[in-house]
Design an enzyme around this catalytic site. Structure first.
Site, PDB file in Angstrom:
ATOM      1  N   ASP A   1       0.873  -1.171   0.000  1.00 25.41           N
ATOM      2  CA  ASP A   1       0.000   0.000   0.000  1.00 25.41           C
ATOM      3  C   ASP A   1       0.910   1.221   0.000  1.00 25.41           C
ATOM      4  O   ASP A   1       2.129   1.109  -0.155  1.00 25.41           O
ATOM      5  CB  ASP A   1      -0.929  -0.013   1.218  1.00 25.41           C
ATOM      6  CG  ASP A   1      -2.248   0.704   0.966  1.00 25.41           C
ATOM      7  OD1 ASP A   1      -2.209   1.849   0.480  1.00 25.41           O
ATOM      8  OD2 ASP A   1      -3.310   0.132   1.247  1.00 25.41           O
TER       9      ASP A   1
ATOM     10  N   GLU B   1     -10.653   2.967  -3.654  1.00 29.04           N
ATOM     11  CA  GLU B   1     -10.264   4.357  -3.400  1.00 29.04           C
ATOM     12  C   GLU B   1      -9.289   4.936  -4.423  1.00 29.04           C
ATOM     13  O   GLU B   1      -8.484   5.805  -4.094  1.00 29.04           O
ATOM     14  CB  GLU B   1      -9.674   4.478  -1.980  1.00 29.04           C
ATOM     15  CG  GLU B   1     -10.672   4.128  -0.890  1.00 29.04           C
ATOM     16  CD  GLU B   1     -10.086   4.262   0.499  1.00 29.04           C
ATOM     17  OE1 GLU B   1     -10.837   4.586   1.427  1.00 29.04           O
ATOM     18  OE2 GLU B   1      -8.865   4.020   0.671  1.00 29.04           O
TER      19      GLU B   1
ATOM     20  N   HIS C   1      -3.685   3.183  -4.473  1.00 26.98           N
ATOM     21  CA  HIS C   1      -2.844   2.868  -3.310  1.00 26.98           C
ATOM     22  C   HIS C   1      -1.454   2.398  -3.750  1.00 26.98           C
ATOM     23  O   HIS C   1      -0.895   1.465  -3.170  1.00 26.98           O
ATOM     24  CB  HIS C   1      -3.506   1.803  -2.441  1.00 26.98           C
ATOM     25  CG  HIS C   1      -4.690   2.292  -1.663  1.00 26.98           C
ATOM     26  ND1 HIS C   1      -4.583   2.863  -0.413  1.00 26.98           N
ATOM     27  CD2 HIS C   1      -6.000   2.330  -1.967  1.00 26.98           C
ATOM     28  CE1 HIS C   1      -5.790   3.204   0.031  1.00 26.98           C
ATOM     29  NE2 HIS C   1      -6.672   2.905  -0.905  1.00 26.98           N
TER      30      HIS C   1
END
Length: 688
Positions: A195, A329, A272
């Protein structure tokens, strides 16, 4: 000799009769988590000691796995035979009435323990129940009370996710956690390996991932953000981080396999990915880099070559049929000005920039399927057409708790932020280690029902998972504290039939489990005995002249924090510690509401509370104006308030109010903060 055999047979028969008529209430003293679906306690006990024999009819790979597991136990068994009748434990593959491969039947008499199962997994779980039933006097001896248990899990997926990117946890800790998780019949370890915080796994074809992006300049993420998210090399001064070698991974996978835990690796893409862009900047979009982008360039064919190469090495290390690609996201605006992404859209006849992610996800799904694997993604993968073979991990309440995925025929793992995020506070935040966003106590976790209502194939709901994100979990002790006892609640939800669940009974068993973890396993769980519980003000209605009155919204509320919608601010209830749920309502920078009191009303006070959790994007307004009107057009300002936020405070509930003597029909409460992300959260407009 004949008399001795007869007397033993009679004794066994008497034990069986006693077991059959023993009341279920005795389960409360046995401390088994998750609660078995059927257990009857008997009288007497089996004494496990250094002379205890063990016999099994397991063969092949399953026998090898059982042997590996038995080697991790403090008990040392002598080899038994099928005909042994005294001081023996028998692990037998025999067909049960159910076909569930994790089901087991456990029978304990003073002479023998017999565990039967359809497969090795069932025998393993029978051993866990046996161990939880037992009382150890020394590390190598145990007294096990007589009982008969028939048991099987409700769901096939009972998972725990650990994020090792934001904070790194070494191999020994991972193995320690696998041991505890399997003890409570958790069968899946979802390993969030990469990440923005760092790349944590050796990839031979791309060595820069660990050379340049496994260590960062600060451990604390806020300090690192101030330092512009710089990564560094291992030998740099102050370097923080680490990664798992391929040998580490092989050892961990072998240990997990022996404990009947499947490890699902997650390699987050296409968002990410700051760590990837730091090591390989050519994978960023045009004019983007690791400082201003978190997304891989979908227009660049090198991106797909990179992702596929990485996944090939991941599949070589992890036998799991499931591979998780994240997919959550992503900032899709990054792609809109990139010439390569524009070209990709033109070539593939993609009309919306957001649909580039669907194109990416579908390519990854097909690639994994070609290699015999099944893709899992967070529920953002639903934003577009995707193969029905893909499994959806449902985490956002606004996606209808997995309902959208189920309606489309996807298999779903339930992991909502409202109940399953273990990085949230589990008690009064004023006395807790730093958490994220809200408040999820043990009782709330335990009361979660993962099976949604509606007309769909219930077999599509694979199960439940607890997630520990580690932005604010810097140490092993903190990770253990946030995980337990809430993961025991997840275990019971995933295993036990809902009609057998009872929170008070579970809490009693959890208290004993916490003592066991501290004393026997040297863990640092949450102290359930000193739990403070909910915010006192939220437990009963507040006195409010505006209760039930209509609220006119001059600016809309944030659908992600809708509360109980138009009723939220005048329902007579104050919020709990948690910003999620039906008590708090969020506004993206502009809360502007008017309450209609219906008739001119004598007013002595107007006030409201705001939730401040800056790490979770829950902010205080910068300015507040409270005003009144009798015609709803011309307003008189009663008070203006300027607010200065102290961002060193991690959690607080602030109240801003006016007091005086006025008469009015309309009350306007206007609170603003210039933000592009996050919310200002209010629970109630209180008028007295």
């Amino acid at each position: 000799m004949e008399k001795h055999i007869i007397s033993n047979n009679i004794f066994r028969a008497i034990c069986q009769i006693l077991i059959l008529f023993c009341p279920m209430s005795e389960l409360q003293a046995q401390n088994i988590i998750p609660k078995p679906n059927n257990i009857v306690m008997g009288s007497g006990q089996f004494e496990l000691n250094s002379q205890t024999k063990l016999y099994t009819n397991l063969k092949g790979q399953e026998k090898l796995l059982m042997d590996k597991y038995l080697q991790t136990l403090p008990f040392h068994f002598t080899t038994g035979k099928a005909k042994d009748k005294a001081n023996v434990i028998k692990l037998l593959i025999e067909p049960l009435q159910t076909q569930n491969q994790e089901a087991y039947q456990l029978s304990v008499t003073p002479e023998e323990v017999i565990i039967k199962g359809n497969a090795g997994a069932g025998l393993f779980y029978g051993l866990q129940t046996m161990t939880q039933l037992g009382v150890s006097h020394t590390p190598s001896t145990m007294n096990i009370p007589c009982a008969i248990v028939n048991d099987e899990p409700r769901f096939v997926h009972r998972g725990y996710m650990l994020d090792v990117s934001r904070h790194f946890f070494d191999k020994n800790f991972i193995i320690k956690m696998l041991d505890i998780l399997s003890f409570y019949k958790i069968n899946t370890f979802h390993w969030h390996l990469v990440d923005t915080g760092g790349w944590r796994i050796q990839i031979d074809k791309y060595p820069k991932l660990t050379e340049l992006a496994a260590y960062r300049s600060f451990s604390d993420l806020n300090d690192w953000w101030t330092d512009h998210n710089r990564f560094c090399k291992k030998d740099s001064i102050g370097a923080y981080g680490g990664f798992y070698t391929k040998q580490d991974i092989k050892e961990i996978v072998a240990y997990a396999t022996a404990h009947h835990i499947n490890i699902i690796p997650e390699i987050d893409m296409p968002g990410h990915s700051r760590d990837v862009l730091w090591a390989y900047p050519e994978l960023a979009c045009q004019d983007k880099n690791a400082n201003n982008s978190n997304e891989l360039c979908i227009g660049n064919e090198k991106t797909f070559r990179f992702c596929e190469d990485v996944l090939i090495e991941i599949m070589e290390l992890f036998p799991s049929k499931y591979i998780h690609i994240g997919g959550d996201e992503a900032n899709r605006n990054i792609w809109k000005d990139c010439s390569l992404c524009k070209k990709r859209m033109e070539e593939e006849h993609i009309t919306k920039v957001a649909d580039l992610q669907s194109y990416f996800t579908n390519r990854m799904e097909k690639f994994l399927a070609k290699h015999g694997r099944t893709m899992i993604g967070w529920d953002e993968i639903l934003d577009g057409d995707i193969s029905q073979n893909a499994v959806v991990m449902s985490w956002r309440e606004e996606v209808d708790g997995g309902g959208e995925a189920l309606r489309k025929g996807h298999r779903v793992i339930m992991s909502p932020t409202s109940h399953c995020y273990l990085d949230y506070y589990q008690d009064c935040p004023y006395f807790e280690p730093q958490g994220l966003l809200g408040y999820i106590p043990l009782k709330k976790v335990y009361n979660f029902e993962p099976m949604p209502t509606g007309n769909f194939d219930q077999s599509l709901v694979l199960g439940i998972q607890g997630n520990l994100w580690t932005e604010h979990v810097p140490t092993i002790n903190n990770a253990e504290y946030k995980t337990f006892p809430r993961m025991q609640a997840i275990a019971e939800i995933g295993w036990t039939q809902p009609e057998l669940k009872d929170y008070d009974n579970f809490r009693t068993r959890a208290l004993s489990a916490m003592d066991y973890l501290k004393e026997k396993k040297n863990l640092h769980p949450f102290n359930l005995r000193t739990e403070i519980g909910p915010r006192m003000e939220s437990l009963q209605p507040c006195t409010n002249l505006a209760k039930g009155k209509k609220v006119n919204y001059l600016a809309p509320y944030d659908p992600s924090f809708a509360g109980s919608k138009e009723a939220t601010l005048t329902d007579g209830w104050l919020g709990d510690w948690n910003g999620n749920g039906d008590r708090w309502q969020g506004f993206v920078g502009n809360m502007d509401v008017v309450i209609d009191m219906e008739t001119p009303t004598e007013i002595q006070a107007i006030g409201s509370s705001f939730l401040f959790v800056p790490t979770g994007g829950q902010y205080l307004p910068d300015s507040i104006e409270i005003s009144i009107s009798n015609d709803g057009k011309t307003y008189k300002t009663l008070k203006k308030i300027s607010v200065t936020s102290d961002y060193s405070i991690l959690f607080h509930i602030y109240t801003f109010a006016w007091a005086g003597q006025e008469k009015a029909r309309y009350i306007r409460y206007h609170a603003t903060k210039p933000i592009t992300w996050g919310d200002i959260l209010c629970d109630e407009i209180i008028i007295k």
